[in-house]
Structure formats: structure tokens, C-alpha cells
Motif scaffolding. Structure first.
Motif, PDB file in Angstrom:
ATOM      1  N   ALA A 204       0.810  -1.219   0.000  1.00 53.01           N
ATOM      2  CA  ALA A 204       0.000   0.000   0.000  1.00 53.01           C
ATOM      3  C   ALA A 204       0.841   1.266   0.000  1.00 53.01           C
ATOM      4  N   GLY A 205       2.034   1.198  -0.531  1.00 50.75           N
ATOM      5  CA  GLY A 205       2.875   2.388  -0.586  1.00 50.75           C
ATOM      6  C   GLY A 205       2.227   3.508  -1.366  1.00 50.75           C
ATOM      7  N   PRO A 206       2.696   4.748  -1.181  1.00 56.27           N
ATOM      8  CA  PRO A 206       2.063   5.887  -1.857  1.00 56.27           C
ATOM      9  C   PRO A 206       2.280   5.856  -3.366  1.00 56.27           C
ATOM     10  N   VAL A 207       1.287   6.340  -4.108  1.00 55.93           N
ATOM     11  CA  VAL A 207       1.401   6.501  -5.555  1.00 55.93           C
ATOM     12  C   VAL A 207       2.038   7.859  -5.827  1.00 55.93           C
ATOM     13  N   LYS A 208       3.225   7.847  -6.403  1.00 52.65           N
ATOM     14  CA  LYS A 208       3.927   9.086  -6.757  1.00 52.65           C
ATOM     15  C   LYS A 208       4.274   9.001  -8.229  1.00 52.65           C
ATOM     16  N   ALA A 209       3.432   9.611  -9.054  1.00 49.30           N
ATOM     17  CA  ALA A 209       3.518   9.423 -10.499  1.00 49.30           C
ATOM     18  C   ALA A 209       3.812  10.712 -11.236  1.00 49.30           C
ATOM     19  N   THR A 210       4.671  11.560 -10.685  1.00 54.59           N
ATOM     20  CA  THR A 210       5.033  12.787 -11.386  1.00 54.59           C
ATOM     21  C   THR A 210       6.049  12.495 -12.477  1.00 54.59           C
ATOM     22  N   SER A 211       6.073  13.334 -13.502  1.00 53.36           N
ATOM     23  CA  SER A 211       6.906  13.093 -14.672  1.00 53.36           C
ATOM     24  C   SER A 211       8.309  13.666 -14.554  1.00 53.36           C
ATOM     25  N   GLY A 212       8.593  14.422 -13.507  1.00 51.92           N
ATOM     26  CA  GLY A 212       9.918  14.992 -13.337  1.00 51.92           C
ATOM     27  C   GLY A 212       9.909  16.499 -13.473  1.00 51.92           C
ATOM     28  N   ASP A 213      10.964  17.121 -12.936  1.00 48.53           N
ATOM     29  CA  ASP A 213      11.022  18.583 -12.885  1.00 48.53           C
ATOM     30  C   ASP A 213      10.965  19.237 -14.257  1.00 48.53           C
ATOM     31  N   ASN A 214      11.507  18.575 -15.274  1.00 47.53           N
ATOM     32  CA  ASN A 214      11.482  19.171 -16.606  1.00 47.53           C
ATOM     33  C   ASN A 214      10.068  19.352 -17.135  1.00 47.53           C
ATOM     34  N   TYR A 215       9.133  18.581 -16.624  1.00 45.53           N
ATOM     35  CA  TYR A 215       7.730  18.727 -17.001  1.00 45.53           C
ATOM     36  C   TYR A 215       6.986  19.611 -15.993  1.00 45.53           C
ATOM     37  N   THR A 216       7.164  19.319 -14.703  1.00 43.77           N
ATOM     38  CA  THR A 216       6.286  19.925 -13.703  1.00 43.77           C
ATOM     39  C   THR A 216       6.546  21.409 -13.489  1.00 43.77           C
ATOM     40  N   TRP A 217       7.770  21.902 -13.772  1.00 44.71           N
ATOM     41  CA  TRP A 217       7.987  23.337 -13.574  1.00 44.71           C
ATOM     42  C   TRP A 217       7.104  24.154 -14.509  1.00 44.71           C
ATOM     43  N   ALA A 218       6.686  23.553 -15.633  1.00 47.56           N
ATOM     44  CA  ALA A 218       5.787  24.230 -16.577  1.00 47.56           C
ATOM     45  C   ALA A 218       4.363  23.679 -16.479  1.00 47.56           C
ATOM     46  N   ASN A 219       4.057  23.056 -15.340  1.00 45.91           N
ATOM     47  CA  ASN A 219       2.737  22.457 -15.119  1.00 45.91           C
ATOM     48  C   ASN A 219       2.417  21.385 -16.151  1.00 45.91           C
ATOM     49  N   GLY A 220       3.457  20.681 -16.604  1.00 48.39           N
ATOM     50  CA  GLY A 220       3.270  19.633 -17.596  1.00 48.39           C
ATOM     51  C   GLY A 220       3.281  18.251 -16.971  1.00 48.39           C
ATOM     52  N   GLN A 221       2.962  17.255 -17.793  1.00 48.79           N
ATOM     53  CA  GLN A 221       2.917  15.876 -17.335  1.00 48.79           C
ATOM     54  C   GLN A 221       3.040  14.969 -18.549  1.00 48.79           C
ATOM     55  N   SER A 222       3.868  13.931 -18.446  1.00 49.62           N
ATOM     56  CA  SER A 222       3.949  12.910 -19.488  1.00 49.62           C
ATOM     57  C   SER A 222       3.093  11.740 -19.044  1.00 49.62           C
ATOM     58  N   GLN A 223       1.899  11.668 -19.604  1.00 46.32           N
ATOM     59  CA  GLN A 223       0.948  10.654 -19.151  1.00 46.32           C
ATOM     60  C   GLN A 223       0.160  10.147 -20.351  1.00 46.32           C
ATOM     61  N   LEU A 224       0.018   8.842 -20.439  1.00 50.56           N
ATOM     62  CA  LEU A 224      -0.714   8.248 -21.543  1.00 50.56           C
ATOM     63  C   LEU A 224      -2.212   8.272 -21.258  1.00 50.56           C
ATOM     64  N   PRO A 225      -3.036   8.431 -22.290  1.00 49.11           N
ATOM     65  CA  PRO A 225      -4.482   8.334 -22.076  1.00 49.11           C
ATOM     66  C   PRO A 225      -4.884   6.894 -21.819  1.00 49.11           C
ATOM     67  N   GLY A 226      -5.906   6.712 -21.005  1.00 49.88           N
ATOM     68  CA  GLY A 226      -6.397   5.378 -20.728  1.00 49.88           C
ATOM     69  C   GLY A 226      -6.670   5.175 -19.248  1.00 49.88           C
ATOM     70  N   THR A 227      -6.850   3.935 -18.870  1.00 49.01           N
ATOM     71  CA  THR A 227      -7.097   3.564 -17.474  1.00 49.01           C
ATOM     72  C   THR A 227      -5.760   3.245 -16.823  1.00 49.01           C
ATOM     73  N   ARG A 228      -5.422   4.009 -15.786  1.00 48.29           N
ATOM     74  CA  ARG A 228      -4.110   3.850 -15.149  1.00 48.29           C
ATOM     75  C   ARG A 228      -4.222   3.020 -13.873  1.00 48.29           C
ATOM     76  N   LEU A 229      -3.335   2.039 -13.782  1.00 47.07           N
ATOM     77  CA  LEU A 229      -3.265   1.127 -12.639  1.00 47.07           C
ATOM     78  C   LEU A 229      -1.861   1.218 -12.054  1.00 47.07           C
ATOM     79  N   TYR A 230      -1.777   1.365 -10.734  1.00 43.21           N
ATOM     80  CA  TYR A 230      -0.474   1.554 -10.087  1.00 43.21           C
ATOM     81  C   TYR A 230      -0.144   0.395  -9.152  1.00 43.21           C
ATOM     82  N   VAL A 231       1.140   0.018  -9.180  1.00 39.94           N
ATOM     83  CA  VAL A 231       1.722  -0.912  -8.222  1.00 39.94           C
ATOM     84  C   VAL A 231       2.853  -0.157  -7.534  1.00 39.94           C
ATOM     85  N   THR A 232       2.902  -0.207  -6.202  1.00 38.50           N
ATOM     86  CA  THR A 232       3.856   0.635  -5.485  1.00 38.50           C
ATOM     87  C   THR A 232       4.677  -0.162  -4.484  1.00 38.50           C
ATOM     88  N   GLY A 233       5.841   0.386  -4.165  1.00 37.84           N
ATOM     89  CA  GLY A 233       6.716  -0.195  -3.154  1.00 37.84           C
ATOM     90  C   GLY A 233       7.803   0.801  -2.817  1.00 37.84           C
TER      91      GLY A 233
END
Length: 589
Positions: free
Chosen positions: A547-576
Motif C-alpha cells: 500500500a505504498g504511496p502513488v507518486k507518479a510525477t513526470s519529473g522537474d522538466n515537465y512539472t515546472w511548466a505544469n506539464g505531465q507525461s501521461q498516456l491516455p487510458g485507465t491507469r493502474l499503479y503498483v507501489t513499493g
């Protein structure tokens, strides 16, 4: 380098090409019926919809071509139809008004030789269609199109380009202009561009690595140039590209892999086989390749409604409508590593997979000058695995360590074992910067603005001269195929207590069962397995890793401009968290 010297080294490996007329003088009536129906329907749709006010010159001319083609074609329901005369005239008026005094057109890019070249291709094709047509409007239209081409000629003979494929598009356009308005400057310019050499590797993959630009620009341009004396060897490059395209395509929907692209289509937009239709036709006729003929038949069966534009090609060059050689299925099972682009393709029956580690962040397994940078012209897609079976598609498996804002993990290496196992590995190494050596210190504190050595940020700190201490996270991934799907073993070493998020994106349209909803439309697989069903196909994914936290940010090169590299669709996360060792299975049930 002239054209004779250019071909040295390109024709030796070419398959023997046979003249089209000798190959198959009989018309392929079934193909002509398919493309005629598609062109007729395309024209009906255009007539039913007024052109948008902001239509670009390129789109305007293509609209005109889509009306003019059935207008001159005796088998079309629109042949010499009065309803087409006024729309064609209006579209031509619009194109003429859009041409600048220097002969160029602007389409986003101002006074653009490459964009002008795209228009020239349609103009030249229409002129050839009109050459033997006897309608009263045909000769005047052809004369006006020729005038536009003549005005564009000097600009294309002196103008520049932006991207690799532009060289071949501009060259093909210059060849078209030279055919109606010969000039030594045009032939000299062709030789200048061709002397640079065609940017294609041994696998037939062009430097931009883009199926879209291969199908719409480079392959068509090279086939036009190959008609010139001394340039027939260009066809072999197209042949190699088409052979690879069949490996990159999956058999249910014909989707062509683009995760490796350096251009816009690296966003994994759906690209299928139909834009390659006339290229497969020509090379099937020239080489007798039964798989190319099979690709033509597959496209006609699966994507017939999209083939309206192909009628122009088959009228302009009637030899392309000759009967094809006997066809065999274009898709074969197997496993292949495209080492220069870091891609493995595997196919077994209805199941197809891509395994990718070809980011431009690395070269020869080490960080490149483009490390941790994003931008047009760079391959930066972080998808590690894609999987298809009929309509059930795993758009991407990605790995995101929460490590200094670096975002998605992109492997530095990829290898294919004889048993089909794929191994990927890499390391995230992030420095802390120590005080400058005494010799570089300044009393005024005015140090140059530089990028950090890992390209995460920039500061006036003269980073390159500073000693560093480094925090490291190593990641190794082993992906093993089996009869039902794939097993992914992911292991980390180095930095401990780093949150690890595996992101699995499923193409929309199915039903996901067994996961915990997160409230934003995504899901968390904590333990056990989940099921994703599309039609009669079902994919089992698991187990979860806690049950670890989901941390799915794309990195500073994207987020400083409020961007995100994310595919369209249904997203499922596995965490550790690290040290992380987890085997995840994706199996079709």
C-alpha cells in the motif's frame, strides 16, 4: 557529390527490381474499385461540409485534390460532375491568394520552403491527372497550377529546411518543378541535398524514427526521386523501411509502433498501415515480395474507407494499379532487437509486444549530451513495455522512482537473450555540489549561469567546476515472455527508502476488476491480481506490492511548466520502496 557518386554503396544490397510494365500488365480491378469507392465517399463528405475559414493553404489544396481526382476519373460517380466545378475553382482561388510574392506559402512557419514543397506535391499530381482530361475547365486549372509551381521554384532552389525529412520533400518538389519548368539551378540543388546522404540505418529506420514521417514524407519523396536517372537505388531504402514497418505493426488493427519516434508521434498516437498503401503496392510490383502484396490486401480489407487519396496516385501512375503478385500474410511470429533504436519487437499469434529502452538520454549505455532533456527531435518516451492482443491493449508499463524529481526511469541499455528474455538496466545518479576549488572562487560572487550536470535546473553556480558527491539508484528489469504474456522482474540497488511506482496504462474500452479506485479515475493494485476485460479477451495483472504511496510525477522538466507525461487510458499503479524486488505478471487468460 553528383547523383552517380551518391548511389555508390546503395545499389549493391538492393533486391533486383523489375520494370512495372513487365511485371503485371493487367489492371487490378479489385483495388481500383476499393480506392474509387473511398475517393467518392471522401468527395461527398467534402461537398457536404463548407471549408473552415481558417483552413491552411496545404489543407485547402488537399481538399481541392480530393474533389479533382474523382472529377477526372471516368469510373467515379463524380466524373465531370457539375457540382464539383465551383468548389474546385473557389479552392484554387484561395490557394493563389495565399502564395507570397516570393513564391512561398506560410503555414505556421512564415515563408516556408518545406511547407511550400508539400503543396507542390499535390499540384504536380493534379497537373498530371488533368493532362489528358477533356473537360473545358481542366486545361485552365492545370495552367494556373503550373504558374503557382513556377513562382515557387526559385524559393525552393535557394531556401532552407528545419528537419531531416524536409530535405527529401523539398528535393521531390524541386524535381516536380523541374519537370514542367527545367532549370540547371534546380538540378544543382537536388544534387546538393542528395549529396548529404539519406539518413537511414541498416534496418530501414530513418533518423527521425517516426512512422508518420516515413509514410507521409520520406518514403513518398524517395520514390518520386527514384524515378530520376541514376537514383533508382533510393527504392531499396524504401523497401528496407517497409520490411521493418511490417515488424513494427500488430496484426489485429495494423497499429504501427511509434514509441521510438523522435517526433510528435512519440506520444503513442494510433498510427496504422494505411498511409503506406501505395508504397507497399509499388514495392510489391517491383520486387515481387509476397508479404508486401499481403500488406496491400490487409489494408484493403481492414482500412478501405481511408484509401481515397490513393486513387490520385493510381491515376497519376497507372502502373501502380497493375495486378499484384500472389500474396501471403504480412505478419510473422518472431523476436527481433533493433539495437540502434533500443527496441525489441516480439509477436506470437495474436499477441504482440514492444520492449523499449531507446531514449536519447543515453548513447552507448552512458548519459548523452541530451540526458534529462525533453524537446522536439529527441526520443524521450519512458514506456518500457507495450502489449497487444486483438482490442485489448496495454498502452504502456512505466517505472517512476521518487528520486530527486527525475521522474520516469529510462533504461540506458537493452539486450535480447536467445530465449526471448529482454534485459534493461540503468542508473539514476544525482549530485550534490561541493564548494568551488580555490582557483575558481570570485570575491564578487558573480559565477556564470550554468545547467546542473544532471540537467535538472540552472543556477549561477558554475556547476561544471564543482566537486560533487552523488546519490545513486540502480534499476535492473528482466522481462520474460511465456505462452500467456510476460513476467517483469524489477530490482533496485543503491539508495534505500525510495518510493517506487509502476504505472500500467490500459487502453480505454474495457472493464477493470479487483483494484482499489483512487478517486481521480486511476486505480491502485495493493495485493493479489486484477482483471481487465475487452470483448472476449481478458488480461490478469499482479500481484500488487503493498500500500505504498502513488507518486507518479513526470519529473522537474515537465512539472515546472505544469506539464505531465501521461498516456491516455485507465491507469493502474503498483507501489513499493527500495530496496525493491518484485515480479509482476501480465497474462492473457
Amino acid at each position: 557529390m553528383d547523383r552517380r557518386h551518391f548511389l555508390i554503396g546503395t545499389t549493391a544490397a538492393a533486391v533486383t527490381a523489375r520494370p512495372l510494365a513487365a511485371a503485371a500488365p493487367k489492371k487490378d480491378e479489385a483495388s481500383l474499385a476499393v480506392v474509387t469507392t473511398a475517393a467518392d465517399q471522401q468527395a461527398l463528405a467534402i461537398l457536404a461540409t463548407p471549408p473552415p475559414a481558417d483552413l491552411t493553404p496545404r489543407a485547402t489544396l488537399r481538399r481541392m485534390r480530393r474533389l479533382l481526382t474523382p472529377f477526372v476519373w471516368a469510373r467515379s460517380i463524380h466524373h465531370h460532375g457539375a457540382a464539383l466545378v465551383a468548389p474546385v475553382a473557389q479552392l484554387l482561388d484561395t490557394v493563389e491568394r495565399a502564395q507570397h510574392a516570393d513564391g512561398t506559402f506560410s503555414i505556421g512557419n512564415r515563408h516556408s520552403p518545406p511547407d511550400t514543397a508539400f503543396l507542390i506535391e499535390d499540384m504536380a499530381a493534379m497537373i498530371e491527372l488533368l493532362r489528358t482530361d477533356r473537360h473545358a475547365t481542366s486545361a485552365p486549372i492545370a495552367a494556373r497550377l503550373k504558374a503557382i509551381m513556377r513562382r515557387a521554384g526559385p524559393a525552393l532552389a535557394t531556401g532552407g529546411i528545419h528537419t531531416p525529412n524536409h530535405r527529401w520533400e523539398v528535393s521531390a518538389a524541386i524535381a516536380r518543378i523541374d519537370a514542367i519548368d527545367p532549370h540547371p539551378a534546380y538540378r544543382a540543388r537536388l544534387d546538393d541535398w542528395l549529396a548529404e546522404g539519406i539518413d537511414v540505418d541498416a534496418d530501414g529506420i530513418y533518423s527521425e524514427r517516426s512512422p508518420v514521417y516515413a509514410s507521409e514524407v520520406t518514403n513518398p519523396s524517395l520514390l518520386i526521386l527514384a524515378q530520376l536517372p541514376g537514383l533508382s537505388g533510393l527504392r531499396d531504402m524504401v523497401r528496407r523501411n517497409l520490411e521493418t514497418i511490417l515488424v513494427l505493426a500488430e496484426p489485429a488493427g495494423g497499429e504501427v509502433e511509434n514509441v521510438l519516434s523522435r517526433r510528435q508521434d512519440q506520444d503513442q498516437r494510433r498510427t496504422t498501415l494505411w498511409p503506406f498503401y501505395t508504397q507497399f503496392r509499388e514495392m510489391a510490383l517491383r520486387t515481387g515480395d509476397a508479404r508486401f502484396a499481403g500488406a496491400v490486401r490487409w489494408i484493403e480489407l481492414k482500412e478501405a474507407t481511408k484509401l481515397g487519396d490513393a486513387l490520385t496516385d493510381l491515376i497519376e501512375r497507372p502502373e501502380l494499379a497493375y495486378s499484384l503478385p500472389a500474396a501471403r500474410p504480412p505478419f510473422v511470429d518472431g523476436s527481433r532487437l533493433f539495437a540502434p533504436v533500443g527496441l525489441v519487437r516480439q509477436r506470437c499469434g495474436a499477441m504482440t509486444a514492444s520492449l523499449y529502452a531507446g531514449s536519447d538520454w543515453y548513447a552507448d549505455g552512458k548519459p548523452s549530451p541530451f540526458y534529462n532533456r525533453i524537446g522536439s527531435g529527441l526520443a524521450t518516451n519512458p514506456t518500457l513495455l507495450r502489449l497487444w492482443k486483438n482490442d485489448l491493449v496495454v498502452e504502456g508499463v512505466r517505472l517512476i522512482p521518487d528520486f530527486f524529481g527525475m521522474g520516469h526511469f529510462r533504461p540506458a541499455t537493452i539486450a535480447l537473450d536467445p530465449d526471448g528474455t529482454v534485459r534493461m538496466a540503468g542508473e539514476l545518479a544525482v549530485p550534490y555540489y561541493q564548494p568551488l576549488p580555490r582557483v575558481y572562487r570570485r570575491a564578487d560572487g558573480a559565477y556564470p549561469l550554468t545547467a546542473s550536470t544532471d540537467h535538472r535546473f540552472s543556477s549561477a553556480l558554475d556547476f561544471e567546476r564543482r566537486p560533487v558527491s552523488v546519490r545513486r539508484l540502480g534499476i535492473a528489469i528482466r522481462i520474460v515472455p511465456d505462452a500467456a504474456g510476460y513476467r517483469l522482474l524489477i530490482e533496485t540497488d543503491g539508495e534505500a527508502d525510495v518510493s517506487i511506482t509502476i504505472e500500467i496504462t490500459l487502453r480505454s474500452g474495457g472493464v477493470l476488476e479487483g483494484a482499489c479506485p483512487l478517486g481521480d479515475g486511476s486505480f491502485h493494485l495493493i495485493d493479489g491480481q486484477v482483471s481487465y476485460r475487452v470483448g472476449r479477451d481478458r488480461l490478469l495483472i499482479g500481484p500488487g506490492a503493498g500500500a505504498g504511496p502513488v507518486k507518479a510525477t513526470s519529473g522537474d522538466n515537465y512539472t515546472w511548466a505544469n506539464g505531465q507525461s501521461q498516456l491516455p487510458g485507465t491507469r493502474l499503479y503498483v507501489t513499493g520502496h527500495s530496496p525493491f524486488r518484485h515480479e509482476l505478471r501480465l497474462a492473457f487468460a
